[in-house]
Structures are given as C-alpha cells and as structure tokens.
Write a protein that holds these residues in place. Structure first.
Motif, PDB file in Angstrom:
ATOM      1  N   THR A  27       0.835  -1.199   0.000  1.00 14.69           N
ATOM      2  CA  THR A  27       0.000   0.000   0.000  1.00 14.69           C
ATOM      3  C   THR A  27       0.871   1.251   0.000  1.00 14.69           C
ATOM      4  O   THR A  27       0.644   2.180  -0.773  1.00 14.69           O
ATOM      5  CB  THR A  27      -0.909   0.005   1.254  1.00 14.69           C
ATOM      6  N   ALA A  28       1.866   1.253   0.884  1.00 15.16           N
ATOM      7  CA  ALA A  28       2.710   2.446   1.009  1.00 15.16           C
ATOM      8  C   ALA A  28       3.455   2.715  -0.296  1.00 15.16           C
ATOM      9  O   ALA A  28       3.521   3.859  -0.759  1.00 15.16           O
ATOM     10  CB  ALA A  28       3.696   2.247   2.158  1.00 15.16           C
ATOM     11  N   LEU A  29       3.965   1.655  -0.884  1.00 16.93           N
ATOM     12  CA  LEU A  29       4.754   1.806  -2.116  1.00 16.93           C
ATOM     13  C   LEU A  29       3.891   2.374  -3.242  1.00 16.93           C
ATOM     14  O   LEU A  29       4.278   3.333  -3.925  1.00 16.93           O
ATOM     15  CB  LEU A  29       5.299   0.428  -2.507  1.00 16.93           C
ATOM     16  N   LEU A  30       2.711   1.765  -3.401  1.00 14.31           N
ATOM     17  CA  LEU A  30       1.823   2.194  -4.479  1.00 14.31           C
ATOM     18  C   LEU A  30       1.334   3.628  -4.244  1.00 14.31           C
ATOM     19  O   LEU A  30       1.320   4.459  -5.161  1.00 14.31           O
ATOM     20  CB  LEU A  30       0.639   1.220  -4.571  1.00 14.31           C
ATOM     21  N   ALA A  31       0.948   3.885  -2.988  1.00 13.35           N
ATOM     22  CA  ALA A  31       0.449   5.233  -2.664  1.00 13.35           C
ATOM     23  C   ALA A  31       1.541   6.268  -2.925  1.00 13.35           C
ATOM     24  O   ALA A  31       1.288   7.331  -3.506  1.00 13.35           O
ATOM     25  CB  ALA A  31       0.010   5.280  -1.204  1.00 13.35           C
ATOM     26  N   TYR A  32       2.763   5.937  -2.547  1.00 14.28           N
ATOM     27  CA  TYR A  32       3.861   6.894  -2.704  1.00 14.28           C
ATOM     28  C   TYR A  32       4.142   7.183  -4.180  1.00 14.28           C
ATOM     29  O   TYR A  32       4.220   8.345  -4.587  1.00 14.28           O
ATOM     30  CB  TYR A  32       5.126   6.361  -2.019  1.00 14.28           C
ATOM     31  N   VAL A  33       4.268   6.131  -4.986  1.00 18.25           N
ATOM     32  CA  VAL A  33       4.634   6.379  -6.393  1.00 18.25           C
ATOM     33  C   VAL A  33       3.507   7.065  -7.160  1.00 18.25           C
ATOM     34  O   VAL A  33       3.761   7.805  -8.108  1.00 18.25           O
ATOM     35  CB  VAL A  33       5.086   5.094  -7.140  1.00 18.25           C
ATOM     36  N   ILE A  34       2.244   6.850  -6.716  1.00 16.72           N
ATOM     37  CA  ILE A  34       1.141   7.518  -7.420  1.00 16.72           C
ATOM     38  C   ILE A  34       1.034   8.973  -6.952  1.00 16.72           C
ATOM     39  O   ILE A  34       0.869   9.892  -7.759  1.00 16.72           O
ATOM     40  CB  ILE A  34      -0.194   6.765  -7.194  1.00 16.72           C
ATOM     41  N   PRO A  47       8.386   9.405  -8.173  1.00 16.05           N
ATOM     42  CA  PRO A  47       9.824   9.718  -8.164  1.00 16.05           C
ATOM     43  C   PRO A  47      10.344   9.964  -9.579  1.00 16.05           C
ATOM     44  O   PRO A  47      11.322  10.678  -9.770  1.00 16.05           O
ATOM     45  CB  PRO A  47      10.456   8.457  -7.577  1.00 16.05           C
ATOM     46  N   GLY A  48       9.660   9.394 -10.583  1.00 15.62           N
ATOM     47  CA  GLY A  48      10.065   9.569 -11.974  1.00 15.62           C
ATOM     48  C   GLY A  48      10.066  11.021 -12.412  1.00 15.62           C
ATOM     49  O   GLY A  48      10.683  11.384 -13.412  1.00 15.62           O
ATOM     50  N   GLU A  49       9.367  11.890 -11.646  1.00 16.59           N
ATOM     51  CA  GLU A  49       9.332  13.307 -12.018  1.00 16.59           C
ATOM     52  C   GLU A  49      10.626  14.024 -11.651  1.00 16.59           C
ATOM     53  O   GLU A  49      10.945  15.060 -12.207  1.00 16.59           O
ATOM     54  CB  GLU A  49       8.136  13.986 -11.339  1.00 16.59           C
ATOM     55  N   VAL A 107       6.838   2.632 -14.206  1.00 14.80           N
ATOM     56  CA  VAL A 107       6.584   3.864 -14.965  1.00 14.80           C
ATOM     57  C   VAL A 107       6.756   5.088 -14.066  1.00 14.80           C
ATOM     58  O   VAL A 107       7.430   6.055 -14.414  1.00 14.80           O
ATOM     59  CB  VAL A 107       5.155   3.834 -15.578  1.00 14.80           C
ATOM     60  N   MET A 108       6.160   5.031 -12.875  1.00 18.65           N
ATOM     61  CA  MET A 108       6.176   6.186 -11.969  1.00 18.65           C
ATOM     62  C   MET A 108       7.561   6.433 -11.389  1.00 18.65           C
ATOM     63  O   MET A 108       7.885   7.554 -11.023  1.00 18.65           O
ATOM     64  CB  MET A 108       5.190   5.958 -10.821  1.00 18.65           C
ATOM     65  N   THR A 109       8.351   5.362 -11.252  1.00 12.38           N
ATOM     66  CA  THR A 109       9.665   5.534 -10.625  1.00 12.38           C
ATOM     67  C   THR A 109      10.743   5.819 -11.662  1.00 12.38           C
ATOM     68  O   THR A 109      11.569   6.716 -11.474  1.00 12.38           O
ATOM     69  CB  THR A 109      10.055   4.260  -9.822  1.00 12.38           C
ATOM     70  N   ASN A 143       3.285  13.297 -18.523  1.00 11.60           N
ATOM     71  CA  ASN A 143       2.423  13.085 -17.370  1.00 11.60           C
ATOM     72  C   ASN A 143       2.486  11.580 -17.071  1.00 11.60           C
ATOM     73  O   ASN A 143       1.910  10.772 -17.786  1.00 11.60           O
ATOM     74  CB  ASN A 143       0.994  13.520 -17.704  1.00 11.60           C
ATOM     75  N   LEU A 144       3.221  11.246 -16.039  1.00 10.80           N
ATOM     76  CA  LEU A 144       3.494   9.824 -15.779  1.00 10.80           C
ATOM     77  C   LEU A 144       2.228   9.045 -15.434  1.00 10.80           C
ATOM     78  O   LEU A 144       2.108   7.867 -15.771  1.00 10.80           O
ATOM     79  CB  LEU A 144       4.540   9.681 -14.670  1.00 10.80           C
ATOM     80  N   ARG A 145       1.296   9.712 -14.747  1.00  4.11           N
ATOM     81  CA  ARG A 145       0.061   8.991 -14.371  1.00  4.11           C
ATOM     82  C   ARG A 145      -0.707   8.595 -15.634  1.00  4.11           C
ATOM     83  O   ARG A 145      -1.190   7.467 -15.761  1.00  4.11           O
ATOM     84  CB  ARG A 145      -0.797   9.866 -13.460  1.00  4.11           C
ATOM     85  N   THR A 146      -0.802   9.559 -16.563  1.00  2.00           N
ATOM     86  CA  THR A 146      -1.500   9.260 -17.820  1.00  2.00           C
ATOM     87  C   THR A 146      -0.763   8.160 -18.580  1.00  2.00           C
ATOM     88  O   THR A 146      -1.372   7.227 -19.109  1.00  2.00           O
ATOM     89  CB  THR A 146      -1.552  10.530 -18.708  1.00  2.00           C
ATOM     90  N   ALA A 147       0.571   8.294 -18.630  1.00  2.00           N
ATOM     91  CA  ALA A 147       1.379   7.305 -19.361  1.00  2.00           C
ATOM     92  C   ALA A 147       1.223   5.925 -18.741  1.00  2.00           C
ATOM     93  O   ALA A 147       1.114   4.919 -19.453  1.00  2.00           O
ATOM     94  CB  ALA A 147       2.840   7.728 -19.357  1.00  2.00           C
TER      95      ALA A 147
END
Lengths: 247, 680
Positions: free
Chosen positions: B220-227, B231-233, B616-618, B629-633
């Motif tokens: 949960t923590a990992l997913l919540a954090y990257v969303i 960090p990819g930003e 993708v997010m990291t 936009n990493l979320r969209t990607a």
C-alpha cells in the motif's frame, strides 16, 4: 570390567508450551563392554529418551554421557557425528533403509559415509551372516519387514562398532522374524564382543539380554540380572517385573 | 556406490519425474537465453549487409540484447523457483531418511554436499541439453517471428554469440545451485532424531499475521507513494534505474508476504463457490503445506507479472519516451526524404548495402533545391559516437547543421539551455546536444567539455544543450563533420513553412520522386505507424518467449501436485476406501490445481499491473529528457498489458489443471488398498 558407556545424573526435560515434561530424572547407569542390556518400561517412562542420549542423538538437559571415559558434553556436532559413525551402530524400529540402494549398498553405507571403500567380501559375509546372501541386489521394497531389519542390523555391524543401540528392533516384526533379529544381536554380543543396548516392549526380546533395566517416570526402578533368575523362565521373570510396574 | 555422491545420483534417478521437471526448467532457461541471441543475430545478419551499416544500426538492434537476456533470466528464475520448490519438498519428504544418515554418522557438511551434488548434476545435464536444444528453439522462434512480421523485418542465418552461450550456461548452473542452497542448509540441519519419527502429512497451517500486515503495508505504502509523488518526475540517471530496481524488489517482497493470506482468502471464497465435501477438501488442501503452495502460486504469478511488466514498459518507453520525442516533428507535418522506403517495412528496405541507403550528392542537392522556399530542411548524417550514445555505446547520433536544426523546431527539445545558448557553441566548434543520461554519465553539465572519439583521435566537444532528441539520439554539430564521418547524409528532414500550400507542396514532392525514383517521401505520422507496428511485432515475439516462463511455472504445478499426491497417498486410499469415486478424486485433484492457477493468475495480474505502475512512476523518462504526465502514461501503458494479463488469468488455471492431469492419472490407477498404510 570397565564401563564402556556411562550415564551420569542424566536428565532430560521437554517443554510443550507452558508444560514441562521430565522425561529422565537424574539417571545413573553404566554398561560394561560386551554386555547385552535391554531397557524396558511403560510408555512414557523415558526409555527411548535414554537411548537417544546414550547414542548422542540428543543433548541432555543436565548430566552427561561418557563413552570410554570421553564426555559427550562439550563435543561439537561433528565430533558427536564421528562417534556415531565409528563407534556406535543404530538399529531403528522402522528400519530406515535407503529405498534407492540395494541391500548390499545399504549395508556398506556407513563405510561409504566414512570415505572408505567397502570390500565386497565384507559386505557379502555380513549378508551371509544375516541369512540374506541371496538378496544382495534386492532393494528394500523387495524385502520383507524381517529381512529389512536384518539388513539394518548388518548395516549397524559393518563398521564393527563397540556399541549397538537398537530401538524396538522387533516392534514391527512377526514372531519368527523377531526371533531371527534377536538371535543376530545375541551372536553379535557373544561372538564379536559387541555391546548391545536394546529398548523393547517385548518380554521375550528383553529375556534375550544379559541384564534388563526397568524405567518408570524417568528413573531406573529395577534391574534384573538375567543370568541369576531362578525357578521361572527368563521371559516370565521379565513379565512379572513389568506387571508390577504397570500396576 | 563408491562415495556419498553416489547417493545424489540414486536420489535423482529414484525420483525421475521430479528430476526431469527440474532439468526441463534448466533447459528452458538456458535455451531461451541462447535462442534470444540466435534471434538477434538473425536480425543483424538479415538487416545489416554492410559493415558500415552494421555499425550504424547496432545501437537500435542492440536494444534487443538486454530485452532477450532479461527474458532468459526471467524464464530461468521461474525455473529456479521450481527447483527451489522441488528440493524444498524433497527435503521435507526425505527428512526421516536424512535423519537416518545423520544417525549413521553423516556430517552436516556431507548432507549439504550430497544435496548440492544432486543440483549440480541436474544443472549440468540441463545446461548441456539447453545448449543443444537452443538451436532448434531459436529457429522455431525465428520462423514464428518471420510469419508474424512479413516484410517488416528481415532475417539471415545466424548462430548465437559465444558470450551469450557462456552466460546462459553459467546462469543455469548458478541459479540452480543458488536455488538449492536454502533447502540444502535445511537438510543439513535435520537432526538424527528425525530418523525415529514417522513422517506426517501437513495439516492446514496458520498464517503469520505480522508478515501479512507487513506485506500489505509495504504494498500500500509503495503504491500510494509512487502515485501521489512519482519519483520519476525528479529522479535522474543513474538513480532512476537503481530506485526502480529497489521498488520492484520491495513490491515482489510485499507480494510474497501477503500471498499466503491471499491464498486463504481465495480458499474461503472457493468454499462458498464449491459447496460439498469435494469443495471443502479442495479449499482446505490449498492451505496445507503453505510454503510450497505459495511458491507454486508465486511462480505462476511471477511469469504473468513479467509478461505484463515487460509489455507495459516497452509500450511506455518506446511510445511515450522515444515516440514522444517525435511529436514536435509530427505537429509540424514534418516528413523526411530518404532512399529507404521505410513504410514498406524494415526488412524489405534495409537488407541493402550502405551505398544504396545513403543519398547521393546529386539526390541530396536535388532535395534541397526542390523544397527551397517552401520548407525548412536539415540534412541528417547518422554517426556513432560512443561518448554521446544514449543507450550503451553504440546508439546512433545525428550530425546536423545547428542553425537548420533550430529552424525545423523538431529535432531537439531543451530541458537545460536553449538554441540561443547552443548555437554559438555549435557553430564555433564541436558542440553536442545530449540527453540527461549522457550528461550524467560524464558527470558534466551545460557548457562543460567532454572528450569524444573522432576519426583522427579524441575531440573536445562542449555540451551545448541537454534535453530530448528525436528517437533519443544526441546531436553533434556538423562543423566537425570531417573529423567524425566521411559518409553522405541518410535523409533530409523537411518541415513545411506554416504558409506553404500543402497541395502545391505535395505536387513538388511528387515531381521530385518522379525525377528520382530511388527517393521516398516518409511522413512522420506514417513512420510512427511503422514504428508502432514494429513495436507490436517485437512485443508479441518477446511475449511468445516469455510464455516459456509460464511453461516453467506449469512444471512447478506438476511438481507440487505430484509431491502432494505422494504425501497424501494414504489419505487418497482412505477416501477411495470409503467410497469416493475415481471421477470425484479426479475432480478433487484437478480442482486443487485449477484453484492454484486461478490464484496465481489473479495475483499475477494485479501484481503485474502494480509493478508496471511502479516502474513507470519511478523510472520516468528523465534520462532521455522527455517530460510526460506519468500517471496518464502509466494508465495508457497498463491497458495493453492488462489485456495480456486477462488472457493470463484465463490461461493460468487451464495450464495448472492440465499440469495436474499427469499426477492425477497415476494416483487414480491404484487400487484403494495399495494406498492404505500397512505394517512394514
């Protein structure tokens, strides 16, 4: 005669959750070289625990075991393993033969483990001794229970150990096979001067020994010198003591 | 038997099917890795007819090398799980036997060496057969991809490279030995007293609540954090790769921690869906011997997870990363003029020599004269300058006239600096425009000087800009052309002026092509379609290879079911004795495997989507200077991966059920009395 194996105030406790069970309570006991000793007692009396401790299969809670004057306490696992390998032979109730090996290979196994090359003659002699000279290449599943136990005895004898420990060796056998096993143990003692310690429930088996040690509630409560029994048969004598214990 | 190592051989030959499955797993891992090399070398051989062209294209084709190696490693890891499971279960079953050997005087070291010898034997046989069979697998895969690709790709006859063969062999040995290390240590710890205990079949085991809670918290923590804060930003090369690897590792650890609880949950649900005694037995049985059930399910899930992760990441990196670097050109209706009719596919056109690809001086001049007054042009020379290559050291770079490149507004998007800063540097001498990963590799910033390889020796070049180049390539100014290359340009990029009439312009181009039939007009939009088609082919091919990881997982199911059957022989005998029919027994066994397959499929699907989002997010696209936009990607990349995953969810239980068929047949052939415990 000097004691080959000696137990000094041997105690063993098992912890089962919050309950502590005293399996052995300060047992003092010695066995002389070339002696055939049977250990008897009701279920839970501690006889198997005593055998395990004498064989170095388990560690006591307190007290010690001495083999030829050498203390087990303080020995490393490898040192104890070497003692089991070279000085003690084990016979188990459930035979514990390797199913993948032939009878001859099972017999030779302790030598192989010790890095020695077993001579085929030695193995063949032992198989002949136990009456399985014609079962050389048979695997355990091709042998009857009695035959498997005889192979296990040959395996225990192949290193010519000082001591043979047998845990209910006739427990899973019919009376004829059981008698053959007892005869073999007796011969090992009489003809090869090997020390035999046997845990058994069977009065008749115990009567084969020179001495019977009776345990109850983790302590030795009686000892019978089987050469000194008078009047009754040896089996009847053992049965009478056991009956008293189980009362 | 002359030494204790003879026991290793006896153990393996006594459990033939189990050994065979382990060997098959090693064969799969080794042969897939080598087959990957055969495929890549076939592409190299087919596409690259000349040495100069080979050098130029190596960077692109070389991208396949790590992908294929990754697949080989993934398949081998799935095999490793199987071997770990096989040995783990075998040790449990042989506990009494090992205890007996310890009682007879075998040291812990000897026990461990026997187990490792078993693994080494399997590994050697698997590696040898894997190497031998890889040729067949490679040819089958090449034929499959040929069928799929048509003219899009060309293949030649090729053998694998020796380093890959050596790598595959070493990997096969190392992973196999590593997989048995823990079981071997467990075996060495077996006490001699175990020889005196009767083995018991495992009962329904409890779950470690704290492990489940820890796993759930981690996921949960990992997913919540990257969303919430990708960090990819902000992450840059080389931390992007390290951080992604760390997060993926944590994610896998989290999945493995919650897996037993998920299996229980699925069993509870299954109990409601499968009423009756058989249903009860099925759902209870998957909760026994949790370790091995979890590992089997994890192997299935892992295969699916890799499938989803790789599909999604390729989509993300190539389309949202490399593809988006072409967007400025696409927006300006850019096109390029070249001798290569790329729209017909790579295979049909690149299977030429270098001279037939590069523009002649006459064609080059004709293009420039034809479009003059209607469009910006920039002649592109393809060069390989290892120091500014963005992936490895063989990726191509463009050599361009910087002023013309600026005019097109299509070749480079700055994240640091701009054309005003870059132009004076690039016109005065050797200036380079590089992606952030290249700058970071040299630990250099804007305005810093780096040394690059020239034809006559090292050349000092200044970093004139950092950002994103078309297809991730760096740009080097053509002021130093003589010192870098003596080749003609490969294409001319043409960007029509805003006020150019499209119809007239098209007529001009048609006239050019009529006059020079060797030339082809390639619209960027059309090229993007070709790129996407090529990507799909590569993707399907890679997925086909990855399916072999699912086979390794299926072997794992066969193995687990066999062990379980063996262990529960008495139970089955009892069930048969009290009236359970063969059909009911078959249903019980197949349902157990299917349930494991369903759990593996669903967990693999969810964990795969999760791992893709994390990657993708990291990882992001900062290393190639692309802002997305990493979320969209992530959402868009997850869609094709999800389709692949859903197929896996359906296929996994089918594979698992089929895998259970073999052990089920054996047990059902027996008479009930054969399975009832007898006095020995």
């Amino acid at each position: 005669m000097a004691a080959v194996l000696q137990a000094e105030k041997l105690s063993k406790q098992y912890h089962m959750g919050t309950v502590t069970v005293d399996a052995l309570r300060g047992v003092d006991f010695h066995i002389e070289a070339g002696e055939f000793v049977a250990i008897m007692g009701p279920s839970g009396s501690g006889k198997s625990t005593l055998l395990h401790l004498l064989g170095g299969l388990d560690n006591p809670t307190s007290g010690d075991v001495l083999l030829d004057g050498r203390r087990y306490r303080g020995m490393s696992d490898d040192q104890l393993t070497l003692i089991r390998r070279r000085q003690i032979g084990f016979i188990f109730q459930f035979f514990n033969l390797l199913p993948t090996l032939t009878a001859a290979e099972n017999v030779a196994l302790p030598l192989v483990i010790d890095g020695k090359r077993p001579t085929p003659e030695r193995v063949a002699d032992l198989l002949a001794l136990i009456g399985l000279g014609d079962r050389h290449d048979h695997r355990p599943h091709q042998l009857s229970g009695g035959q498997q136990q005889r192979v296990a005895i040959a395996r225990a004898l192949v290193t010519q150990p000082k001591i043979v420990l047998a845990d209910e060796p006739t427990g899973n056998l019919d009376s004829q096979s059981g008698q053959a096993v007892l005869d073999l143990l007796r011969r090992a003692c009489d003809e090869h001067d090997q020390t035999i310690i046997m845990v058994t429930h069977d009065h008749h088996a115990a009567a084969t020994a020179d001495r019977v040690v009776f345990l109850k509630d983790g302590g030795i409560v009686n000892t019978l010198d089987m050469n000194m029994t008078d009047g009754k048969t040896r089996t009847q004598t053992v049965a009478a003591v056991m009956a008293d214990l189980e009362l | 038997m002359k030494s204790i190592y003879g026991l290793a051989w006896r153990n393996l030959s006594a459990n033939r099917v189990r050994s065979l499955l382990s060997v098959l797993a090693v064969i799969l891992g080794v042969s897939v890795t080598i087959a990957g090399s055969i495929i890549i070398e076939s592409v190299r051989e087919g596409v690259l007819k000349s040495e100069e062209l080979r050098v130029l294209m190596e960077g692109l084709i070389g991208l396949l090398d790590p992908a294929m190696l990754f697949i080989g490693i993934a398949v081998m890891m799935a095999g490793g799980f199987l071997i770990f499971n096989t040995f783990g279960m075998a040790i449990t079953q042989r506990r009494q036997q090992i205890g007996g050997l310890r009682a007879l005087g075998m040291t812990r070291g000897q026990v461990m060496r026997v187990i490792l010898a078993e693994a080494a034997l399997l590994a050697v046989v698997g590696v040898v057969l894997g190497v031998v069979l890889s040729g067949v697998l490679g040819q089958v895969m090449v034929a499959f991809i040929k069928q799929l690709a048509g003219d899009m790709l060309a293949f030649g006859d090729a053998a694998p490279t020796m380093p890959v063969v050596v790598f595959a062999a070493v990997m096969g040995l190392v992973i196999t030995l590593f997989s048995v290390l823990i079981p071997a240590r467990r075996a060495a710890r077996v006490a001699p007293l175990d020889a005196l205990r009767k083995p018991e079949a495992a009962g329904v085991e409890g779950i470690s609540r704290w492990k489940t809670a820890l796993g759930a918290l981690l996921l949960t923590a990992l997913l919540a954090y990257v969303i919430a804060a990708p960090p990819g930003e902000w992450v840059t090369y080389p931390l992007d790769f390290t951080l992604t690897l760390l997060f993926v590792g944590l994610w896998l650890a989290g999945v493995s921690l919650v897996l037993p609880a998920l299996i229980s949950l699925a069993a509870q649900l299954g109990k409601r869906l499968m009423p009756g005694t058989i249903g009860r037995l099925v759902t209870d049985n998957v909760q026994r011997a949790r370790g091995r059930t979890s590992l089997t399910v994890f192997t299935l899930a892992f295969a699916l997870l890799v499938l989803i992760g790789l599909t999604g990441f390729l989509k993300f990196f190539l389309l949202y990363g490399i593809g988006s670097s072409m967007e400025p050109a696409e927006e300006r209706d850019a096109l390029f003029i070249t001798r290569v009719d790329i729209l017909k596919g790579w295979g049909a056109t690149i299977a030429l020599d270098l001279d037939s690809i590069l523009l002649t001086e006459e064609e080059h001049q004709a293009i420039l004269e034809t479009v003059e007054g209607s469009a910006y042009t920039v002649s592109s020379y393809f060069v390989v300058v290892p120091e500014i290559s963005f992936l490895g050291d063989a990726y191509f770079s463009y050599m361009l006239d910087p002023t013309l490149a600026r005019n097109t507004q299509s070749m480079f998007t700055f994240t640091e600096g701009d054309w005003d800063f870059a132009l004076p540097i690039m016109e005065a001498g050797c200036g380079v425009l590089v992606v952030p990963a290249v700058a970071a590799r040299h630990n250099a910033g804007l305005g810093d000087t780096i040394s690059v390889t020239g034809r006559d020796g090292p050349l000092e070049c200044t970093i004139a800009g950092i950002g994103s180049g078309v297809a991730g390539a760096s740009i080097i100014s053509d002021t130093v052309r003589d010192q870098i290359t003596d080749m003609n340009p490969a294409l001319v990029l043409v960007v029509p002026y805003a006020d150019t009439d499209p119809v007239t312009f098209q007529a001009t181009l048609d006239a050019l092509v009529a006059a020079y039939p060797t030339l082809h007009i390639v619209q960027i939009t059309g090229f993007m379609v070709v790129l996407e088609d090529s990507l799909d082919i590569v993707n399907v091919s890679l997925n086909a290879m990855l399916l072999l990881a699912t086979f390794a997982a299926a072997f794992g199911v066969v193995n687990t079911m066999m062990m379980s059957m063996d262990e529960r022989r008495h139970e089955f005998g009892l069930l048969r004795a009290i009236g359970t029919t063969r059909a009911q027994m078959r249903r019980l066994i197949i349902s157990e495997a299917a349930l494991m397959g369903i759990i593996g499929g669903v967990v693999g699907f969810l964990a795969g989507i999760g791992v893709l989002v994390i990657i993708v997010m990291t990882y992001g696209l900062n290393s190639i200077g692309v802002a997305q936009n990493l979320r969209t990607a992530a959402m868009a990349s997850a869609q094709p991966a999800a389709v692949m995953g859903l197929v896996g969810v359906i296929v996994a239980p089918i594979i698992a059920s089929l895998a259970a068929w073999l052990p089920a047949r054996g047990i059902l052939r027996e008479k009930p009395v054969a399975a009832i415990p007898r006095l020995q």
